[in-house]
Write a protein that holds these residues in place. Sequence first.
Motif, short mmCIF file in Angstrom:
data_model
loop_
_atom_site.label_atom_id
_atom_site.label_comp_id
_atom_site.label_asym_id
_atom_site.label_seq_id
_atom_site.Cartn_x
_atom_site.Cartn_y
_atom_site.Cartn_z
N SER A 74 -2.37 -9.10 -6.39
CA SER A 74 -2.16 -7.70 -6.02
C SER A 74 -1.67 -7.59 -4.58
O SER A 74 -2.19 -8.27 -3.69
CB SER A 74 -3.47 -6.92 -6.15
OG SER A 74 -3.93 -6.94 -7.48
N CYS A 75 -0.67 -6.74 -4.36
CA CYS A 75 -0.10 -6.61 -3.02
C CYS A 75 0.59 -5.26 -2.90
O CYS A 75 0.82 -4.58 -3.90
CB CYS A 75 0.94 -7.73 -2.77
SG CYS A 75 2.46 -7.52 -3.74
N ALA A 76 0.91 -4.89 -1.67
CA ALA A 76 1.67 -3.66 -1.41
C ALA A 76 2.83 -4.01 -0.50
O ALA A 76 2.65 -4.63 0.55
CB ALA A 76 0.77 -2.63 -0.74
N LEU A 77 4.03 -3.64 -0.92
CA LEU A 77 5.23 -3.84 -0.11
C LEU A 77 5.70 -2.46 0.32
O LEU A 77 6.20 -1.67 -0.51
CB LEU A 77 6.31 -4.57 -0.91
CG LEU A 77 5.89 -5.89 -1.58
CD1 LEU A 77 7.07 -6.53 -2.30
CD2 LEU A 77 5.27 -6.85 -0.57
N ASN A 78 5.50 -2.14 1.59
CA ASN A 78 5.82 -0.80 2.09
C ASN A 78 7.02 -0.85 3.02
O ASN A 78 7.01 -1.57 4.02
CB ASN A 78 4.62 -0.24 2.85
CG ASN A 78 3.37 -0.14 1.98
OD1 ASN A 78 3.46 0.31 0.84
ND2 ASN A 78 2.24 -0.58 2.49
N ARG A 79 8.05 -0.14 2.68
CA ARG A 79 9.25 -0.08 3.51
C ARG A 79 9.78 -1.47 3.83
O ARG A 79 9.92 -1.87 4.98
CB ARG A 79 9.00 0.73 4.79
CG ARG A 79 8.61 2.19 4.50
CD ARG A 79 8.11 2.90 5.72
NE ARG A 79 7.02 2.18 6.37
CZ ARG A 79 5.75 2.19 5.95
NH1 ARG A 79 5.40 2.91 4.88
NH2 ARG A 79 4.83 1.48 6.57
#
Length: 190
Positions: A74-79
Motif C-alpha cells: 500500500s502506498c500513496a503517490l501524490n503529485r
Amino acid sequence: VDWPEATEEIEVNETIEVDGDFDGGNARYVPGPGLGDGGQGEDQLPVFEVAEGGSLNDVIIGSPGADGVHCEGSCALNRVWWEDVGEDAATFRGGDGSTFTVSGGAARGADDKVFQHNGGGELTVTDFAAEDFTTLYRSCGNCSSQYQRSVVLDGVEVTAPASRLVGINENYDDTATLRAITVIGDDGDL
Ligand code: DGU
Ligand code: CA
Ligand code: CA
Ligand code: CA
C-alpha cells in the motif's frame, strides 16, 4: 494541467528507497544509465521503491524514466509528474487488500503502459492527467502470483491519441470503475 517547474535536478543511478513519507520538493529526479534506458526492456530498475505504507510527494521524474516508481505494498503517490515514462510509470505490488492511491500529477511519453498492477488490492487514481501513452492501466495477466484486482479512475483527463484506459482480467474477477473521465482530442481509438 500545469506541470511544475523543477526546483533542482538530481541524477539517480541507484534506486532511492522510500520508507515513510518522501517530500521531493518538486526536484527533477533524472534516471541515469545505472537504472535503464527508458525503452521497453523489462530488466530496468525503478527510480523510487516505496515500502508498504509509504508515500511519495511532489516529485518530478525526468527522461528517460527507467522503471519509474515501484510500490512494494500500500502506498500513496501524490503529485508525481512523469515527464517521459520509461518501461512503465508505476508498478503496484503487495498482497490482497493493498490500497494504492495516485492523486494529482501527470504522465506523458509512455510507449506502452503507465500504471502496472502486479499485486492484489485496489488502485485509485484521482485528479490525474495522461498524454502520449498507449494504455493507462494494466492488471497483470501473466504474473507469477495472480490476484483479483480493482482500479478506480475518478477525475482523469487523457489526451488522445491513445489506445485504452484500462486492461483487466475478467477471468480473475478484476473490476474497473471509471468516473469523470475527460478525453481531449480525437478519441476514435480510445
Ligand atoms: O510477471 O510478465 O510488464 O512489471 C510479470 C509480467 C509482466 C511484468 C510487467 C511489469 O507483465 O514484468 O513491467
Ligand atoms: Ca512491463
Ligand atoms: Ca515495468
Ligand atoms: Ca518514454
